[in-house]
Write a protein that holds these residues in place. Structure first.
Motif, mmCIF file in Angstrom:
data_model
loop_
_atom_site.group_PDB
_atom_site.id
_atom_site.type_symbol
_atom_site.label_atom_id
_atom_site.label_comp_id
_atom_site.label_asym_id
_atom_site.label_seq_id
_atom_site.Cartn_x
_atom_site.Cartn_y
_atom_site.Cartn_z
ATOM 1 N N TYR A 117 45.902 23.951 43.428
ATOM 2 C CA TYR A 117 45.685 25.198 42.696
ATOM 3 C C TYR A 117 44.430 25.898 43.213
ATOM 4 C CZ TYR A 117 44.820 28.029 38.472
ATOM 5 O OH TYR A 117 44.583 29.041 37.583
ATOM 6 N N GLN A 118 43.373 25.099 43.382
ATOM 7 C CA GLN A 118 42.111 25.654 43.841
ATOM 8 C C GLN A 118 42.269 26.298 45.220
ATOM 9 O OE1 GLN A 118 39.013 22.856 45.124
ATOM 10 N NE2 GLN A 118 37.726 23.674 43.497
ATOM 11 N N LEU B 103 26.108 23.848 37.015
ATOM 12 C CA LEU B 103 27.516 24.154 37.290
ATOM 13 C C LEU B 103 27.648 25.543 37.899
ATOM 14 C CD1 LEU B 103 29.479 22.944 34.156
ATOM 15 C CD2 LEU B 103 28.975 21.766 36.278
ATOM 16 N N ASN C 221 30.330 23.597 42.551
ATOM 17 C CA ASN C 221 30.992 22.337 42.187
ATOM 18 C C ASN C 221 30.254 21.120 42.695
ATOM 19 O OD1 ASN C 221 33.045 23.699 40.974
ATOM 20 N ND2 ASN C 221 34.483 23.500 42.648
ATOM 21 N N MET D 118 30.129 15.791 32.139
ATOM 22 C CA MET D 118 29.332 15.830 33.361
ATOM 23 C C MET D 118 29.319 14.489 34.092
ATOM 24 S SD MET D 118 28.128 18.900 33.771
ATOM 25 C CE MET D 118 26.495 19.118 34.455
ATOM 26 N N GLN E 40 42.636 29.995 44.183
ATOM 27 C CA GLN E 40 41.257 30.415 44.056
ATOM 28 C C GLN E 40 40.679 30.788 45.411
ATOM 29 O OE1 GLN E 40 40.705 27.783 40.388
ATOM 30 N NE2 GLN E 40 38.643 28.056 41.161
ATOM 31 N N ARG E 41 41.183 30.157 46.470
ATOM 32 C CA ARG E 41 40.653 30.497 47.799
ATOM 33 C C ARG E 41 41.695 31.176 48.673
ATOM 34 N NH1 ARG E 41 37.162 25.151 48.887
ATOM 35 N NH2 ARG E 41 36.193 25.058 46.829
ATOM 36 N N HIS F 130 41.564 36.596 38.298
ATOM 37 C CA HIS F 130 41.578 36.588 39.760
ATOM 38 C C HIS F 130 42.865 35.957 40.281
ATOM 39 C CE1 HIS F 130 41.152 33.938 43.255
ATOM 40 N NE2 HIS F 130 40.799 35.054 43.834
ATOM 41 N N TYR G 157 25.385 19.911 41.515
ATOM 42 C CA TYR G 157 25.690 18.691 40.762
ATOM 43 C C TYR G 157 25.096 17.465 41.453
ATOM 44 C CZ TYR G 157 28.575 15.188 38.368
ATOM 45 O OH TYR G 157 29.012 14.112 37.647
ATOM 46 N N THR H 136 38.426 33.686 35.893
ATOM 47 C CA THR H 136 39.141 32.968 36.954
ATOM 48 C C THR H 136 40.627 33.256 36.898
ATOM 49 O OG1 THR H 136 37.586 31.207 36.478
ATOM 50 C CG2 THR H 136 39.307 30.726 38.059
ATOM 51 N N VAL I 171 37.359 24.632 33.153
ATOM 52 C CA VAL I 171 38.234 25.762 33.418
ATOM 53 C C VAL I 171 37.955 26.388 34.782
ATOM 54 C CG1 VAL I 171 38.986 28.010 32.623
ATOM 55 C CG2 VAL I 171 38.511 26.208 30.974
ATOM 56 N N ASP I 172 36.714 26.744 35.029
ATOM 57 C CA ASP I 172 36.420 27.480 36.259
ATOM 58 C C ASP I 172 36.093 26.576 37.432
ATOM 59 O OD1 ASP I 172 36.873 29.858 35.119
ATOM 60 O OD2 ASP I 172 34.799 30.273 34.605
ATOM 61 N N SER I 173 35.268 25.591 37.177
ATOM 62 C CA SER I 173 34.867 24.736 38.282
ATOM 63 C C SER I 173 34.758 23.311 37.767
ATOM 64 C CB SER I 173 33.522 25.191 38.828
ATOM 65 O OG SER I 173 32.564 25.209 37.796
ATOM 66 N N THR I 174 34.977 22.357 38.668
ATOM 67 C CA THR I 174 34.867 20.966 38.250
ATOM 68 C C THR I 174 33.608 20.380 38.872
ATOM 69 O OG1 THR I 174 36.165 20.296 40.128
ATOM 70 C CG2 THR I 174 37.340 20.612 38.076
ATOM 71 N N PRO I 175 32.582 20.126 38.052
ATOM 72 C CA PRO I 175 31.314 19.639 38.592
ATOM 73 C C PRO I 175 31.521 18.322 39.329
ATOM 74 C CG PRO I 175 31.411 19.358 36.210
ATOM 75 C CD PRO I 175 32.574 20.197 36.604
ATOM 76 N N GLY I 176 31.010 18.257 40.534
ATOM 77 C CA GLY I 176 31.120 17.027 41.308
ATOM 78 C C GLY I 176 32.552 16.562 41.466
ATOM 79 N N ASP I 177 33.504 17.490 41.402
ATOM 80 C CA ASP I 177 34.924 17.166 41.549
ATOM 81 C C ASP I 177 35.429 16.184 40.497
ATOM 82 O OD1 ASP I 177 34.864 18.799 43.700
ATOM 83 O OD2 ASP I 177 34.904 17.217 45.207
ATOM 84 N N ILE I 178 34.779 16.091 39.332
ATOM 85 C CA ILE I 178 35.215 15.131 38.314
ATOM 86 C C ILE I 178 36.668 15.354 37.949
ATOM 87 C CG2 ILE I 178 34.903 14.339 35.943
ATOM 88 C CD1 ILE I 178 32.015 15.308 36.135
ATOM 89 N N ASN J 65 38.299 37.097 48.881
ATOM 90 C CA ASN J 65 39.729 36.832 49.031
ATOM 91 C C ASN J 65 40.524 38.108 49.247
ATOM 92 O OD1 ASN J 65 39.572 34.092 48.762
ATOM 93 N ND2 ASN J 65 39.973 34.082 46.562
#
Lengths: 455, 306
Positions: free
Chosen positions: B264-265, A218, A425, B162, B269-270, A97, A429, A94, B248-255, A123
């Motif tokens: 930042y995301q 995840l 994400n 989680m 990232q996008r 990137h 989940y 990540t 680090v890479d993704s936040t499960p369920g936006d926790i 992207n």
């Protein structure tokens, strides 16, 4: 008086600016140095003495280091008079990137050669593309390559990325655990459909009390490969969001039913590529996983206790005629437009990833399945593997791959990254961990969010 | 006359020793860094928040579109997470550091200096590095420290990263461990500036230790507490690292999705820099509003008027 004050301010600003200009000057000098060097190299070539090596900066996935180093060796053997030297830098996927994005946005600081994970590939495919077209090294060899892998990294007929591997999926079975339930290898060989797969799974789960398979919560496996196997994806070829169409929902609902029946469990740690999962799998808690070829090296390195117990078989299908393997994930390597030695970099990529020798190197160093099908029958690739019960991945999978193998449909679309991140994400989940939403609800919500993005 | 003036004004000694020039010279580095690294980016951020960046090198004016987009589930969730997190951290920061400061300030305590440094040292550690240790402690495996503690109470191991409430707990724990020390030092220095005779006269009046603490120490610490409160609120709403080290890479369920994490995301990232800028501007507004309300509540503006 006022004028004086203003001039004073201007002078002070000038002072400050000149300080920064000086520090910028160092960079300029370095560039001039390089420019001064290049005529030198031309001269030395004429008297056929090795020139100073050209330095290529590469940001790569650390697991792929050997591929690049071996590629550089091959290149230097082929071009003894014009050698290259790699400066390899490693970052987590990540972070790499994000750094690349900023470097390309600002126009400075990007490496010559870079690995990009498929999740973020889209992207870089928007606006003025900052990668160098690679058609002249791709097209001559495309006839014996897995072409869907190259289509994946192309836009409007221009190829921008060289794939690292096919990433063909297969089903990894732990025969030691399955044997405890009295199921034989012949029965596993006979599995063709998901119904047969689950039938045997029921037997094994009941007899051993262990999980039959594991889902990532995840990440998107095995959902994404299952979609691709049916020719589906989050975004279709025309850029329409298809995350919530009937077929997509049906597959997630099917996964959910299997989960509710207790045949599938949440992977410890949330995905299949973390230490928690490795330990759990290594202890023999799970009978089968659907993963790509690149999972072989992880099994061998991180789950040593399963050595000699595992086998690989093609993936079951919902209906006859569907492909028994699909491409999963991917790390294309691209050359940025900030590269000063584009021709050399292209040639180097050819040697590292497309040439027959390089492709064999990809297998021997990383245990990835190379995209160059010429070498799939090479003795070094088909050599039996002790870890996998003396069988060879290529012997088993070649019949299912040589006729073509589907890849994700449209990962270059601008919405693709958002769709994938929402799957990782939120959807997985919400469906499997908190179970707050039904598969249909979760997918519909995510699809609507992706649709709301303006082009 | 004219020629003379020019010559003198270019005499470097004259410039350096001139009373009129010197102040500008001294502030020049600050002014320059302010203009280059603060003012220009700020203006550019505001401008970008009205633009849609399309890939590389292309942008299009979209008006308030990005601000409209902020009314979504993720951003609301991020504000909630930040608020809950800030509230939890505030409760800890408004109590624990004072108590610790009083304790390590007490003459009865042996090895006072050792305790002071022991509490302070975590503040010197980078949150990223501490995060690695905390991530291992909060591992969902049976061998993780906090799962071991659960086992002591006969509970099963849980996957800390989680769940929403355990996720908040993880972030608050890391921040508490890291920031209690520095806040204790602030309180300590304030404590040491309280004149001893106030306590003495209270003692003569027969005040108990608790009453002395409540009626002398706490009011005398008020400016320091306001300072800690303000900084904690700002840090709480700007929190990023505490979330990043765990997911680090993704936040499960936006926790772990905080406002800055969302920024930042979206930006990095996008590649949605315009939207990211809008989030930044709104974050600035949120922090400013909370601090204004809070400082007014503490009467910080009233004093100046009086």
């Amino acid at each position: 008086m006022k004028v004086k004050k203003l001039t004073a301010l201007a002078v002070s600003l000038l002072l400050a600016v000149s300080t920064t200009a000086c520090s910028g000057g160092d960079g300029d000098v370095a560039i001039n140095d390089d420019a001064a060097k290049s005529p030198d190299t031309a001269e030395t070539e004429e008297i056929t003495e090795p020139a100073d090596p050209i330095e290529l900066t590469c940001w790569v996935n650390e697991a792929h280091t050997d591929i690049f180093e071996y590629g550089a060796e091959l290149y230097n053997e082929a071009h003894p008079n014009n050698p290259i030297e790699l400066s390899l830098e490693f970052y987590p996927v990540t972070e790499m990137h994000n750094k690349l994005l900023i470097a390309l946005q600002s126009g400075v600081g990007a490496p010559d050669i870079v690995d990009v994970n498929l999740t973020w590939w889209s992207n870089f495919m928007q606006g003025d593309i900052q990668f160098v077209p690679l058609n002249d090294i791709v097209e001559p060899d495309l006839d014996h390559m897995v072409s869907s892998r190259f289509e994946l990294y192309s836009k409007d007929g221009t190829y921008y990325g060289i794939p690292t591997h096919v990433g063909a999926t297969c089903m990894y079975y732990n025969m030691d655990l399955i044997g405890q339930a009295g199921v034989t290898i012949e029965e596993i060989d006979a599995i063709e459909t998901w119904d047969q797969y689950l039938e045997i799974g029921r037997k094994v789960a009941d007899a051993t009390g262990k999980a039959w398979t594991a889902y990532e919560t995840l990440n998107q496996r095995p959902y994404w490969p299952l979609l691709n196997g049916c020719g589906l994806d989050y975004i279709d070829a025309d850029g329409n969001v298809t995350m919530d169409n009937e077929e997509n929902i049906a597959i997630l609902e099917w996964m959910y039913d299997v989960f509710q029946d207790g045949l599938a469990v949440e992977a410890p740690g949330g995905d299949l590529i973390n230490e928690n999962f490795y330990n759990w799998m290594n202890e023999g808690n799970c009978a089968s996983v659907l993963m790509p070829s690149w999972y072989m090296i992880r099994l061998m390195d991180y789950m040593p206790d399963l050595s000699g117990k595992m086998i690989m078989r093609p993936v079951p299908v919902f209906e006859e005629g569907q492909p028994r393997s699909t491409c999963v994930g991917g790390t294309p390597t691209a050359i940025t437009n900030q590269c000063k030695y584009v021709e050399e970099a292209k040639e180097f990529l050819y040697w590292a990833k497309l040439s027959d020798e390089g492709s064999i190197g990809i297998w021997e160093t990383c245990k990835f399945d190379p995209v160059n099908l010429n070498v799939w029958t090479d003795a070094r690739l088909t050599e039996p593997m002790d870890y996998f019960s003396g069988e060879s991945f290529f012997d088993i999978m070649m019949p299912y791959i040589e006729g073509g193998i589907p890849s994700p449909v449209n990962p270059s679309d601008a919405k693709s990254t958002t769709a994938q991140e929402l799957m990782r994400n939120n959807v997985m989940y919400q469906v499997f961990v908190t179970q707050e939403k039904s598969p249909k609800q979760a997918l519909t919500d995510a699809a609507n969010e992706v649709r709301d993005l303006k082009d | 006359m004219q020629a003379k003036q020019v010559r003198t004004s270019w005499n470097p000694k004259r410039i350096l020793y001139s009373r009129k020039m010197a102040p500008y010279l001294f502030v020049a580095p600050f002014v320059a860094s302010f203009l280059i690294f603060f003012l220009y980016p700020s203006i550019e951020t505001i401008r970008m928040s009205f633009m849609s960046m399309e890939g590389f090198g292309k942008e299009r004016f979209v008006g308030f579109y990005h601000y409209e987009r902020l009314f979504n589930y993720h951003f609301g969730h991020a504000i909630l997470t930040n608020t809950v997190y800030t509230a939890c951290v505030l409760v800890i920061m408004m109590t624990v550091p004072i108590v610790l400061a009083v304790v390590v300030n007490s003459r009865l305590l042996k090895l006072r200096n050792m305790f002071r440094s022991a509490f302070f040292i975590p503040s010197l550690v980078s949150a990223l590095i501490a995060g690695i240790a905390f991530r291992l402690m909060f591992s969902d495996m049976d061998s993780g420290l906090f799962n071991q503690i659960l086992h002591l109470f006969g509970r099963e191991s849980i996957a800390w990263n989680m769940g929403y409430s355990t996720g908040i707990l993880m972030m608050v724990t890391l921040d508490a461990w890291k920031s209690i020390g520095i806040n204790m030092v602030y309180c300590l220095s304030a404590l040491q500036s309280i004149p001893e005779d106030i306590y003495e006269s209270a003692e003569i009046d027969g005040a108990s230790a608790l009453r002395k603490f409540w009626f002398i120490t706490v009011p005398m610490l008020k400016p320091t507490l306001i300072y800690i409160f303000t900084l904690t609120v700002i840090a709480g709403y700007r929190m990023f690292t505490e979330s990043y080290v765990y997911w680090v890479d993704s936040t499960p369920g936006d926790i772990g999705l905080t406002i800055v994490r969302y920024l930042y995301q979206m930006s990095f990232q996008r590649n949605d820099m315009g939207f990211g800028s809008a989030i930044g501007i709104v974050l600035l507004g949120i922090i400013m509003m909370i601090n204004l309300v809070q400082l007014r509540g503490f009467g910080m503006f009233g004093k100046e008027k009086d």
